[in-house]
Write a protein that holds these residues in place. Structure first.
Motif, short mmCIF file in Angstrom:
data_model
loop_
_atom_site.label_atom_id
_atom_site.label_comp_id
_atom_site.label_asym_id
_atom_site.label_seq_id
_atom_site.Cartn_x
_atom_site.Cartn_y
_atom_site.Cartn_z
N CYS A 1 -3.96 6.89 0.76
CA CYS A 1 -2.87 7.74 1.24
C CYS A 1 -1.68 6.92 1.74
N ILE A 2 -1.93 5.82 2.43
CA ILE A 2 -0.82 5.02 2.97
C ILE A 2 -0.03 4.39 1.83
N GLY A 3 -0.71 3.75 0.90
CA GLY A 3 -0.02 3.09 -0.20
C GLY A 3 0.70 4.06 -1.11
N ILE A 4 0.08 5.21 -1.38
CA ILE A 4 0.71 6.21 -2.24
C ILE A 4 1.94 6.80 -1.56
N ALA A 5 1.86 7.03 -0.25
CA ALA A 5 3.03 7.51 0.48
C ALA A 5 4.14 6.46 0.46
N CYS A 6 3.77 5.18 0.54
CA CYS A 6 4.76 4.10 0.44
C CYS A 6 5.40 4.10 -0.95
N ALA A 7 4.60 4.34 -1.98
CA ALA A 7 5.13 4.37 -3.34
C ALA A 7 6.15 5.49 -3.51
N THR B 1 7.99 6.65 -1.03
CA THR B 1 9.13 6.30 -0.17
C THR B 1 9.98 5.21 -0.79
N PHE B 2 9.33 4.27 -1.50
CA PHE B 2 10.04 3.15 -2.13
C PHE B 2 9.81 3.23 -3.65
N PRO B 3 10.60 4.03 -4.35
CA PRO B 3 10.32 4.32 -5.77
C PRO B 3 10.46 3.14 -6.71
N GLU B 4 11.04 2.02 -6.26
CA GLU B 4 11.15 0.85 -7.11
C GLU B 4 10.00 -0.13 -6.92
N ALA B 5 9.13 0.15 -5.97
CA ALA B 5 8.09 -0.82 -5.61
C ALA B 5 6.83 -0.65 -6.45
N ARG B 6 6.18 -1.78 -6.70
CA ARG B 6 4.82 -1.81 -7.24
C ARG B 6 3.88 -1.83 -6.04
N VAL B 7 2.82 -1.04 -6.12
CA VAL B 7 1.92 -0.89 -4.97
C VAL B 7 0.48 -1.17 -5.40
N ASP B 8 -0.19 -2.03 -4.63
CA ASP B 8 -1.61 -2.27 -4.81
C ASP B 8 -2.38 -1.57 -3.70
N LEU B 9 -3.44 -0.85 -4.08
CA LEU B 9 -4.36 -0.24 -3.13
C LEU B 9 -5.66 -1.04 -3.20
N SER B 10 -6.07 -1.60 -2.10
CA SER B 10 -7.22 -2.50 -2.11
C SER B 10 -8.24 -2.11 -1.06
N ASP B 11 -9.53 -2.17 -1.46
CA ASP B 11 -10.60 -1.87 -0.51
C ASP B 11 -11.86 -2.60 -0.96
#
Length: 313
Positions: free
Chosen positions: A150-156, A158-168
């Motif tokens: 949820c945090i990373g997807i919400a960041c994606a 908010t920042f539409p130009e960013a590449r986002v990695d979700l890691s666990d």
């Protein structure tokens, strides 16, 4: 022995006695209070919890007109609503595990018992685009210990130009995060990676690392209500003082941050232990208008400057 029909809430006579949405919300509220349930996974009281479960079961939006509470339920609907209300009492599961739905940053996420129920105050920082601490436009963002993502997807969003990695570290969490990536149609910019801290992210660096790690100390973990015990322990407990993971993160994060990058990390009630452990480190603690505490912000430059202190621990 004659059966006490009033004490058998699932029998047909009781289902005839309860007919409207309001009847079931009231009945659920009474049973939740009677059972001493704990709230804190999206609602903070028995009425809102019962309302959430009733509306979800009937496929009605929470912002429906108040008049809908007077609507009569069919007998099959009554059985379904009664069943989910009874499960909430008997199984002591957070409502989100019963509905498989949680809300974060005005977005809806799939959740189940493989991940924590989203509730981090970091949502407020995302809405503020991490200002004034984030001074560069983030092109790469890491949501570390992502759980549902949820945090990373919400960041994606908010920042539409960013590449986002979700890691666990949890393969189950990565599977849930991928479900949410698919639902939000973000596969082109967001990926889910199984990794123990940075082990699976070699060579990757970011302008922004956001982390909601396990941070509950041993005493608090043992004393948690059943609803929290239903969540994955690996996502909650982190040693005697709650800082086992955070110590590792502070030692390694700078190697995965770009110049002027920042680390945002939630440690909850373990913030006092963190301050005692590293009294020289200038952790910045944002204040939250929407409630919450225990989130620190630290820059890459500060992580490097105090690396010797982290290495000693």
């Amino acid at each position: 022995m004659t059966e006490n029909r009033e004490s058998a809430p699932g029998n047909p006579e009781n289902l005839r006695d309860l007919s409207t949405l309001l009847d079931f919300v009231r009945w659920g509220t009474s049973r939740f209070n009677e059972a001493g349930l704990w709230f804190g996974h999206g609602t903070d009281n028995a009425w809102d919890e019962a309302l959430t479960l009733v509306m979800h079961t009937l496929h009605l939006p929470m912002d429906s007109k108040p008049e809908v509470l007077q609507a009569r339920l069919t007998m099959s609907e009554r059985r379904e609503v009664m069943a989910i209300l009874q499960r909430r009492v008997s199984e002591r599961l957070p409502a989100a595990y019963l509905t498989h739905e949680a809300h974060f940053c005005d977005m809806t996420f799939y959740v189940d018992s493989r991940v924590l129920v989203p509730r981090s105050p970091i949502a407020e920082l995302i809405r503020q685009e991490f200002q004034p601490w984030l001074t560069v436009e983030p092109l790469a963002i890491l949501d570390l210990c992502c759980g549902s993502g949820c945090i990373g997807i919400a960041c994606a969003e908010t920042f539409p130009e960013a590449r986002v990695d979700l890691s666990d570290i949890s393969s189950g969490a990565v599977e849930v995060a991928q479900i949410n990536i698919n639902r939000q149609q973000l596969n082109e910019r967001v990926r889910a990676v199984q990794s123990d801290l940075f082990a699976g992210l070699e060579g990757c660096s970011y302008e922004l690392i956001v982390c909601n790690p396990p941070y509950v100390d041993a005493r608090d973990l043992a004393e948690m209500p059943a609803e929290y015990q239903a969540e994955p322990e690996i996502a909650l407990g982190s040693g005697d003082d709650g800082l086992d993971f955070t110590r590792r993160l502070l030692r390694e994060a700078a190697n995965h941050l770009q110049p002027e990058g920042i680390l945002v990390c939630e440690v909850g009630n373990s913030w006092e232990a963190l301050e005692r452990t590293f009294p020289e480190v200038p952790f910045l603690w944002p204040e939250f208008e929407d409630g919450g505490h225990g989130v620190f912000v630290i820059s890459r430059e500060e992580l490097l400057a105090y690396h010797a202190h982290f290495a000693e621990e």
